[in-house]
Design a protein around this motif. Structure first.
Motif, PDB file in Angstrom:
ATOM      1  N   PHE A 237      38.854  36.924 115.750  1.00 46.66           N
ATOM      2  CA  PHE A 237      39.750  36.047 114.988  1.00 46.66           C
ATOM      3  C   PHE A 237      39.487  36.265 113.501  1.00 46.66           C
ATOM      4  CE2 PHE A 237      40.516  32.000 112.763  1.00 46.66           C
ATOM      5  CZ  PHE A 237      41.869  31.859 113.044  1.00 46.66           C
ATOM      6  N   VAL A 238      40.555  36.373 112.720  1.00 44.14           N
ATOM      7  CA  VAL A 238      40.431  36.604 111.280  1.00 44.14           C
ATOM      8  C   VAL A 238      40.963  35.383 110.540  1.00 44.14           C
ATOM      9  CG1 VAL A 238      41.034  38.095 109.352  1.00 44.14           C
ATOM     10  CG2 VAL A 238      40.762  39.077 111.636  1.00 44.14           C
ATOM     11  N   PRO A 239      40.087  34.550 109.984  1.00 41.14           N
ATOM     12  CA  PRO A 239      40.566  33.406 109.206  1.00 41.14           C
ATOM     13  C   PRO A 239      41.141  33.860 107.866  1.00 41.14           C
ATOM     14  CG  PRO A 239      38.170  33.525 109.116  1.00 41.14           C
ATOM     15  CD  PRO A 239      38.620  34.591 110.067  1.00 41.14           C
ATOM     16  N   ALA A 240      41.926  33.009 107.261  1.00 44.63           N
ATOM     17  CA  ALA A 240      42.557  33.345 105.988  1.00 44.63           C
ATOM     18  C   ALA A 240      41.504  33.703 104.944  1.00 44.63           C
ATOM     19  CB  ALA A 240      43.396  32.160 105.499  1.00 44.63           C
ATOM     20  N   GLY A 241      41.724  34.821 104.263  1.00 44.64           N
ATOM     21  CA  GLY A 241      40.823  35.236 103.191  1.00 44.64           C
ATOM     22  C   GLY A 241      39.586  35.972 103.649  1.00 44.64           C
ATOM     23  N   ALA A 242      39.443  36.213 104.957  1.00 45.02           N
ATOM     24  CA  ALA A 242      38.251  36.901 105.458  1.00 45.02           C
ATOM     25  C   ALA A 242      38.340  38.396 105.178  1.00 45.02           C
ATOM     26  CB  ALA A 242      38.110  36.678 106.959  1.00 45.02           C
ATOM     27  N   PRO A 243      37.193  39.076 105.036  1.00 46.47           N
ATOM     28  CA  PRO A 243      37.221  40.525 104.804  1.00 46.47           C
ATOM     29  C   PRO A 243      37.636  41.286 106.052  1.00 46.47           C
ATOM     30  CG  PRO A 243      34.956  39.770 105.066  1.00 46.47           C
ATOM     31  CD  PRO A 243      35.811  38.537 105.021  1.00 46.47           C
ATOM     32  N   LEU A 244      38.405  42.337 105.858  1.00 47.91           N
ATOM     33  CA  LEU A 244      38.792  43.217 106.956  1.00 47.91           C
ATOM     34  C   LEU A 244      37.907  44.463 106.997  1.00 47.91           C
ATOM     35  CD1 LEU A 244      42.691  43.048 106.651  1.00 47.91           C
ATOM     36  CD2 LEU A 244      41.206  41.792 108.220  1.00 47.91           C
ATOM     37  N   PHE A 245      37.379  44.864 105.844  1.00 48.02           N
ATOM     38  CA  PHE A 245      36.479  46.009 105.735  1.00 48.02           C
ATOM     39  C   PHE A 245      35.344  45.662 104.786  1.00 48.02           C
ATOM     40  CE2 PHE A 245      40.604  47.874 106.704  1.00 48.02           C
ATOM     41  CZ  PHE A 245      40.306  48.838 107.661  1.00 48.02           C
ATOM     42  N   ARG A 246      34.214  46.304 104.987  1.00 48.89           N
ATOM     43  CA  ARG A 246      33.126  46.262 104.013  1.00 48.89           C
ATOM     44  C   ARG A 246      32.905  47.699 103.537  1.00 48.89           C
ATOM     45  NH1 ARG A 246      31.250  41.253 103.865  1.00 48.89           N
ATOM     46  NH2 ARG A 246      31.417  39.949 105.724  1.00 48.89           N
ATOM     47  N   VAL A 247      33.022  47.910 102.256  1.00 50.50           N
ATOM     48  CA  VAL A 247      32.966  49.252 101.689  1.00 50.50           C
ATOM     49  C   VAL A 247      31.559  49.545 101.199  1.00 50.50           C
ATOM     50  CG1 VAL A 247      33.899  50.786  99.934  1.00 50.50           C
ATOM     51  CG2 VAL A 247      35.382  49.071 101.013  1.00 50.50           C
ATOM     52  N   HIS A 248      31.021  50.682 101.627  1.00 48.48           N
ATOM     53  CA  HIS A 248      29.721  51.148 101.158  1.00 48.48           C
ATOM     54  C   HIS A 248      29.955  52.273 100.159  1.00 48.48           C
ATOM     55  CE1 HIS A 248      27.434  48.940 104.285  1.00 48.48           C
ATOM     56  NE2 HIS A 248      28.545  49.113 104.979  1.00 48.48           N
ATOM     57  N   GLY A 249      29.395  52.134  98.980  1.00 43.84           N
ATOM     58  CA  GLY A 249      29.626  53.127  97.940  1.00 43.84           C
ATOM     59  C   GLY A 249      30.695  52.663  96.971  1.00 43.84           C
ATOM     60  N   ASP A 250      31.154  53.567  96.147  1.00 41.64           N
ATOM     61  CA  ASP A 250      32.122  53.250  95.101  1.00 41.64           C
ATOM     62  C   ASP A 250      33.517  53.159  95.703  1.00 41.64           C
ATOM     63  OD1 ASP A 250      33.602  52.946  92.853  1.00 41.64           O
ATOM     64  OD2 ASP A 250      32.943  54.796  91.860  1.00 41.64           O
ATOM     65  N   PRO A 251      34.160  51.991  95.627  1.00 44.99           N
ATOM     66  CA  PRO A 251      35.489  51.822  96.237  1.00 44.99           C
ATOM     67  C   PRO A 251      36.643  52.179  95.316  1.00 44.99           C
ATOM     68  CG  PRO A 251      34.724  49.725  95.429  1.00 44.99           C
ATOM     69  CD  PRO A 251      33.646  50.725  95.084  1.00 44.99           C
ATOM     70  N   VAL A 252      36.350  52.773  94.158  1.00 44.67           N
ATOM     71  CA  VAL A 252      37.394  52.951  93.149  1.00 44.67           C
ATOM     72  C   VAL A 252      38.532  53.841  93.651  1.00 44.67           C
ATOM     73  CG1 VAL A 252      36.262  54.950  92.064  1.00 44.67           C
ATOM     74  CG2 VAL A 252      37.800  53.488  90.715  1.00 44.67           C
ATOM     75  N   ARG A 253      38.233  54.786  94.556  1.00 42.35           N
ATOM     76  CA  ARG A 253      39.284  55.707  95.013  1.00 42.35           C
ATOM     77  C   ARG A 253      40.093  55.140  96.177  1.00 42.35           C
ATOM     78  NH1 ARG A 253      36.342  61.118  96.401  1.00 42.35           N
ATOM     79  NH2 ARG A 253      38.492  61.653  96.992  1.00 42.35           N
ATOM     80  N   LEU A 254      39.712  53.983  96.665  1.00 42.81           N
ATOM     81  CA  LEU A 254      40.418  53.405  97.811  1.00 42.81           C
ATOM     82  C   LEU A 254      41.692  52.697  97.377  1.00 42.81           C
ATOM     83  CD1 LEU A 254      37.555  51.829  99.965  1.00 42.81           C
ATOM     84  CD2 LEU A 254      38.874  53.878 100.482  1.00 42.81           C
ATOM     85  N   ASP A 255      42.739  52.893  98.144  1.00 41.37           N
ATOM     86  CA  ASP A 255      43.968  52.126  97.985  1.00 41.37           C
ATOM     87  C   ASP A 255      43.813  50.893  98.884  1.00 41.37           C
ATOM     88  OD1 ASP A 255      46.500  50.985  98.263  1.00 41.37           O
ATOM     89  OD2 ASP A 255      47.525  52.925  98.131  1.00 41.37           O
ATOM     90  N   HIS A 256      43.423  49.772  98.313  1.00 43.83           N
ATOM     91  CA  HIS A 256      43.080  48.586  99.099  1.00 43.83           C
ATOM     92  C   HIS A 256      44.227  48.120  99.993  1.00 43.83           C
ATOM     93  CE1 HIS A 256      39.352  47.231  96.632  1.00 43.83           C
ATOM     94  NE2 HIS A 256      39.520  48.541  96.556  1.00 43.83           N
ATOM     95  N   ALA A 257      45.424  48.109  99.469  1.00 44.67           N
ATOM     96  CA  ALA A 257      46.570  47.639 100.245  1.00 44.67           C
ATOM     97  C   ALA A 257      46.826  48.560 101.434  1.00 44.67           C
ATOM     98  CB  ALA A 257      47.806  47.550  99.362  1.00 44.67           C
ATOM     99  N   ARG A 258      46.704  49.880 101.208  1.00 46.24           N
ATOM    100  CA  ARG A 258      46.948  50.826 102.298  1.00 46.24           C
ATOM    101  C   ARG A 258      45.886  50.683 103.383  1.00 46.24           C
ATOM    102  NH1 ARG A 258      46.971  57.454 101.890  1.00 46.24           N
ATOM    103  NH2 ARG A 258      47.593  57.834 104.051  1.00 46.24           N
ATOM    104  N   VAL A 259      44.636  50.533 102.953  1.00 46.57           N
ATOM    105  CA  VAL A 259      43.559  50.389 103.934  1.00 46.57           C
ATOM    106  C   VAL A 259      43.746  49.102 104.738  1.00 46.57           C
ATOM    107  CG1 VAL A 259      41.082  50.024 104.212  1.00 46.57           C
ATOM    108  CG2 VAL A 259      41.903  51.767 102.632  1.00 46.57           C
ATOM    109  N   ALA A 260      44.053  47.992 104.067  1.00 43.19           N
ATOM    110  CA  ALA A 260      44.261  46.726 104.773  1.00 43.19           C
ATOM    111  C   ALA A 260      45.433  46.824 105.742  1.00 43.19           C
ATOM    112  CB  ALA A 260      44.495  45.604 103.771  1.00 43.19           C
TER     113      ALA A 260
END
Length: 204
Positions: free
Chosen positions: A4-27
């Protein structure tokens, strides 16, 4: 899977520098729905079957035959899984570097999901405990040796729970006979076994 995913809960935990990630695409790669489904989440089917069996074993209106029918299905499902590979949950890129780790259910996890609660709840019902023992002993004949420990643990739990449930040793023995029907096909009830017992007794 199935959390179950409550509102505002994390979907991923990123290890390392997340600057290159497209957050919306990953979510957007996570499938969210109003409830769990059997097609994508087989553990949910196990969970519902166990719930049905537990209701069949609950006092004061017990229905052990329903519990036995559920154990039939759990037994069949685990038999089909016994020799299958389970995904590690680790996803690598072309260079072999781990890029994503997801939690997956292992063989031991499915065995515990199927039997943890039923070995305790079913100990006081001879029909259920006998069917559980038959299922576990059969699974030991088809599962590879490295997958035996979770099954052996369930047998230990079942035996201990039955011993706590009955004071009379004869009741304990009867409740722990492996019986595919619960009560109906065990070695202590089959006509051939009874005849063999009488022949053995006559010869002593």
């Amino acid at each position: 899977m199935g959390d179950f995913v409550p509102a505002g809960a994390p979907l991923f935990r990123v290890h390392g520098d997340p600057v290159r990630l497209d957050h919306a695409r990953v979510a957007g790669l996570v499938v969210l729905a109003a409830e769990r489904t059997h097609g994508d989440d087989p553990a949910y089917g196990f969970r519902k079957l166990v719930d049905i069996a537990e209701r069949g074993l609950a006092q004061p209106f017990t229905d052990p035959t329903t519990a036995v029918m559920v154990i039939d299905r759990l037994h069949d499902c685990l038999r089909q899984l016994a020799n299958r590979d389970f995904p590690s949950g680790r996803h690598h890129d072309d260079g072999g570097e781990v890029r994503l780790i997801e939690r997956t259910l292992s063989w031991a996890g499915y065995v515990r999901l199927a039997f943890d609660e039923l070995c305790l709840a079913g100990a006081a019902s001879p029909q259920a405990s006998r069917r559980l023992r038959a299922a576990l002993e059969d699974l030991l004949t088809v599962a590879p040796p490295e997958r035996h420990p979770p099954l052996e643990r369930q047998l230990d739990v079942l035996v201990a729970a039955v011993h706590r449930s009955y004071d009379d040793q004869r009741d304990r023995r009867a409740a722990l006979v492996a019986d595919q029907q619960g009560i109906g096909s065990g070695a202590d009830l089959a006509a051939e076994s009874e005849a063999a017992t009488k022949r053995a007794g006559a010869g002593t």
